[in-house]
Write a protein that holds these residues in place. Sequence first.
Motif, mmCIF file in Angstrom:
data_model
loop_
_atom_site.group_PDB
_atom_site.id
_atom_site.type_symbol
_atom_site.label_atom_id
_atom_site.label_comp_id
_atom_site.label_asym_id
_atom_site.label_seq_id
_atom_site.Cartn_x
_atom_site.Cartn_y
_atom_site.Cartn_z
ATOM 1 N N ALA A 226 0.835 -1.206 0.000
ATOM 2 C CA ALA A 226 0.000 0.000 0.000
ATOM 3 C C ALA A 226 0.868 1.254 0.000
ATOM 4 O O ALA A 226 0.554 2.234 -0.688
ATOM 5 C CB ALA A 226 -0.939 -0.009 1.200
ATOM 6 N N ALA A 227 1.971 1.219 0.731
ATOM 7 C CA ALA A 227 2.871 2.374 0.774
ATOM 8 C C ALA A 227 3.496 2.638 -0.593
ATOM 9 O O ALA A 227 3.698 3.793 -0.974
ATOM 10 C CB ALA A 227 3.953 2.152 1.826
ATOM 11 N N GLN B 110 0.924 7.802 -0.658
ATOM 12 C CA GLN B 110 0.173 8.321 0.481
ATOM 13 C C GLN B 110 -1.312 8.472 0.150
ATOM 14 O O GLN B 110 -2.168 8.224 0.986
ATOM 15 C CB GLN B 110 0.755 9.675 0.915
ATOM 16 C CG GLN B 110 0.154 10.240 2.175
ATOM 17 C CD GLN B 110 0.482 9.399 3.402
ATOM 18 O OE1 GLN B 110 1.494 8.697 3.447
ATOM 19 N NE2 GLN B 110 -0.375 9.462 4.395
ATOM 20 N N GLY B 111 -1.597 8.849 -1.086
ATOM 21 C CA GLY B 111 -3.000 9.010 -1.501
ATOM 22 C C GLY B 111 -3.784 7.716 -1.358
ATOM 23 O O GLY B 111 -4.931 7.719 -0.910
ATOM 24 N N LEU C 33 -7.727 4.287 1.629
ATOM 25 C CA LEU C 33 -8.110 3.061 2.336
ATOM 26 C C LEU C 33 -8.631 3.347 3.743
ATOM 27 O O LEU C 33 -9.411 2.565 4.286
ATOM 28 C CB LEU C 33 -6.924 2.095 2.399
ATOM 29 C CG LEU C 33 -6.546 1.443 1.080
ATOM 30 C CD1 LEU C 33 -5.209 0.737 1.203
ATOM 31 C CD2 LEU C 33 -7.625 0.490 0.617
ATOM 32 N N GLY C 34 -8.209 4.425 4.334
ATOM 33 C CA GLY C 34 -8.718 4.836 5.637
ATOM 34 C C GLY C 34 -8.167 4.023 6.799
ATOM 35 O O GLY C 34 -7.306 3.158 6.649
ATOM 36 N N ILE C 35 -8.712 4.314 7.959
ATOM 37 C CA ILE C 35 -8.245 3.709 9.204
ATOM 38 C C ILE C 35 -8.561 2.214 9.270
ATOM 39 O O ILE C 35 -7.884 1.461 9.971
ATOM 40 C CB ILE C 35 -8.822 4.468 10.432
ATOM 41 C CG1 ILE C 35 -8.145 4.021 11.730
ATOM 42 C CG2 ILE C 35 -10.338 4.288 10.522
ATOM 43 C CD1 ILE C 35 -6.698 4.406 11.828
ATOM 44 N N GLU C 36 -9.566 1.785 8.532
ATOM 45 C CA GLU C 36 -9.926 0.362 8.563
ATOM 46 C C GLU C 36 -8.781 -0.520 8.061
ATOM 47 O O GLU C 36 -8.594 -1.634 8.555
ATOM 48 C CB GLU C 36 -11.183 0.102 7.737
ATOM 49 C CG GLU C 36 -11.648 -1.334 7.808
ATOM 50 C CD GLU C 36 -12.893 -1.588 6.978
ATOM 51 O OE1 GLU C 36 -13.309 -2.756 6.926
ATOM 52 O OE2 GLU C 36 -13.437 -0.650 6.373
ATOM 53 N N ARG D 58 -16.879 -3.112 -1.033
ATOM 54 C CA ARG D 58 -16.829 -1.720 -0.573
ATOM 55 C C ARG D 58 -15.662 -0.963 -1.171
ATOM 56 O O ARG D 58 -15.785 0.205 -1.519
ATOM 57 C CB ARG D 58 -16.699 -1.687 0.956
ATOM 58 C CG ARG D 58 -17.975 -1.474 1.659
ATOM 59 C CD ARG D 58 -17.816 -1.102 3.130
ATOM 60 N NE ARG D 58 -16.618 -0.365 3.454
ATOM 61 C CZ ARG D 58 -15.546 -0.872 4.086
ATOM 62 N NH1 ARG D 58 -15.530 -2.134 4.457
ATOM 63 N NH2 ARG D 58 -14.500 -0.131 4.349
ATOM 64 N N THR D 59 -14.517 -1.616 -1.267
ATOM 65 C CA THR D 59 -13.314 -0.937 -1.713
ATOM 66 C C THR D 59 -13.295 -0.699 -3.225
ATOM 67 O O THR D 59 -12.879 0.356 -3.689
ATOM 68 C CB THR D 59 -12.055 -1.737 -1.317
ATOM 69 O OG1 THR D 59 -12.083 -1.924 0.098
ATOM 70 C CG2 THR D 59 -10.782 -1.009 -1.695
#
Length: 177
Positions: free
Chosen positions: A116-117, A121-122, A127-130, A171-172
Amino acid sequence: MVVSLGIAKLLTGLVGFVQHPTRAKTYGVHLAWSASMLLMLVHFWWWEFRLSHLHGWHFATYAFVVYYAVMFFALCALLFPDNVDEYDGYEGYFHSRRRWFFGLLAFTFLLDFVDAAIKGQGRLLELGIEFPIRNVAYIGLCITAAFVRNETFHRVFAGGNLAYQVYWIHRTYETLS
């Protein structure tokens, strides 16, 4: 290519149950994790498709993605060995290898943070805190599953994982343009 090998390993193993229904006794938890791995591989391919938007690919990024895919292939190979003759079906086999399986699965959730990194950063903000909560929870559940043989725990974890994956993917990705 490596993702395709994992999918082929899973499908070959699953079709083997149809081809030889009495060769080895099936096990519901094993089947749930097999279905889950198939979904994870499809999800992985879709997730990695976003790397096509990454500018400035480097060999290190490519090598990381290949290594990440190899971890998924290893999980598939652990689910479907060449034979289970020395075990009392797939239940005995699965539990005898659960430390390897869940150890590698926990490791893939660590790799997920790196992946993900790489996307920037975007993507992490999107993706949020979840996302970090989900990954840390999965790592904890995998470590627990590696050391606990409790049948109820394994059934709930396997079934809950499959349901949550479908929910997360819907959802994603159903909201992406």
